[in-house]
Motif scaffolding. Structure first.
Motif, PDB file in Angstrom:
ATOM      1  N   THR A  49       0.802  -1.260  -0.016  1.00  0.00           N
ATOM      2  CA  THR A  49       0.063  -0.160  -0.002  1.00  0.00           C
ATOM      3  C   THR A  49       0.853   1.043   0.194  1.00  0.00           C
ATOM      4  O   THR A  49       0.389   2.322  -0.587  1.00  0.00           O
ATOM      5  N   THR A  50       1.825   1.279   0.628  1.00  0.00           N
ATOM      6  CA  THR A  50       2.872   2.464   0.772  1.00  0.00           C
ATOM      7  C   THR A  50       4.228   2.139  -0.260  1.00  0.00           C
ATOM      8  O   THR A  50       4.982   3.097  -0.313  1.00  0.00           O
ATOM      9  N   GLN A  51       4.372   1.035  -0.888  1.00  0.00           N
ATOM     10  CA  GLN A  51       5.408   0.699  -1.851  1.00  0.00           C
ATOM     11  C   GLN A  51       6.610   1.188  -0.840  1.00  0.00           C
ATOM     12  O   GLN A  51       7.812   1.448  -1.349  1.00  0.00           O
ATOM     13  N   LEU A 103      -0.057  -5.975   7.080  1.00  0.00           N
ATOM     14  CA  LEU A 103       0.209  -4.970   5.878  1.00  0.00           C
ATOM     15  C   LEU A 103       1.510  -5.289   5.107  1.00  0.00           C
ATOM     16  O   LEU A 103       1.924  -4.732   3.976  1.00  0.00           O
ATOM     17  N   TRP A 104       2.214  -6.217   5.439  1.00  0.00           N
ATOM     18  CA  TRP A 104       3.489  -6.527   5.017  1.00  0.00           C
ATOM     19  C   TRP A 104       3.603  -7.845   4.668  1.00  0.00           C
ATOM     20  O   TRP A 104       3.150  -8.855   4.853  1.00  0.00           O
ATOM     21  N   GLN A 105       4.531  -7.939   3.466  1.00  0.00           N
ATOM     22  CA  GLN A 105       4.738  -9.221   2.858  1.00  0.00           C
ATOM     23  C   GLN A 105       6.315  -9.587   2.571  1.00  0.00           C
ATOM     24  O   GLN A 105       7.040  -8.484   2.507  1.00  0.00           O
TER      25      GLN A 105
END
Length: 138
Positions: A49-51, A103-105
């Motif tokens: 989402t935030t790159q 939110l993290w991958q």
């Protein structure tokens, strides 16, 4: 590369998170038992989402060479694992593991097939073709 539909995420057991607390941001992972490969000292995580990319130094009591063993130790409340969703599908369905930092991958890791010569037996060629198809690099 991994199949684009099979993301790499962080997972831990509900009991582990209840006792150790849940990390609030990727940098917190350095304070947790992280179940990883012996040769990998840092995990690279991405927030789509935030790159944003972050490299987090991780460690723990268990540094392994088996993804299956990492998954098993995570279900035994011994730490956080970074792996594909397909690898822990049964554990997620049963509630033995849950996503951490959703939110993290993880960032896909390249896989190479190195051969001594271009003249390969047919079964070796088929195996490399299978890997290309399965790992998403047609």
């Amino acid at each position: 590369m991994l199949d684009r539909q099979d993301g790499i995420y962080l997972y831990a057991s509900p009991s582990y998170l209840a006792s150790a607390g849940e990390p609030l941001q990727p940098a917190d992972l350095s304070l947790y038992e992280c179940l990883g490969f012996r040769t990998v000292k840092a995990w690279t995580l991405n927030c789509p989402t935030t790159q944003t990319d972050m490299q987090i130094e991780v460690g723990g009591r268990f540094q392994l060479n088996s993804v299956g063993m990492m998954r098993r130790l995570a279900t035994l409340d011994l730490g956080i694992v970074l792996t594909t969703e397909a690898m822990v599908a049964d554990e997620l369905a049963s509630g033995r593991l849950q996503r951490v930092l959703p939110l993290w991958q993880g960032v896909p890791v390249p896989v190479y097939a190195i051969t001594e010569t271009r003249l390969l037996p047919a079964k070796t060629q088929r195996f490399i073709e299978f890997l290309r198809e399965r790992l998403g690099q047609g």
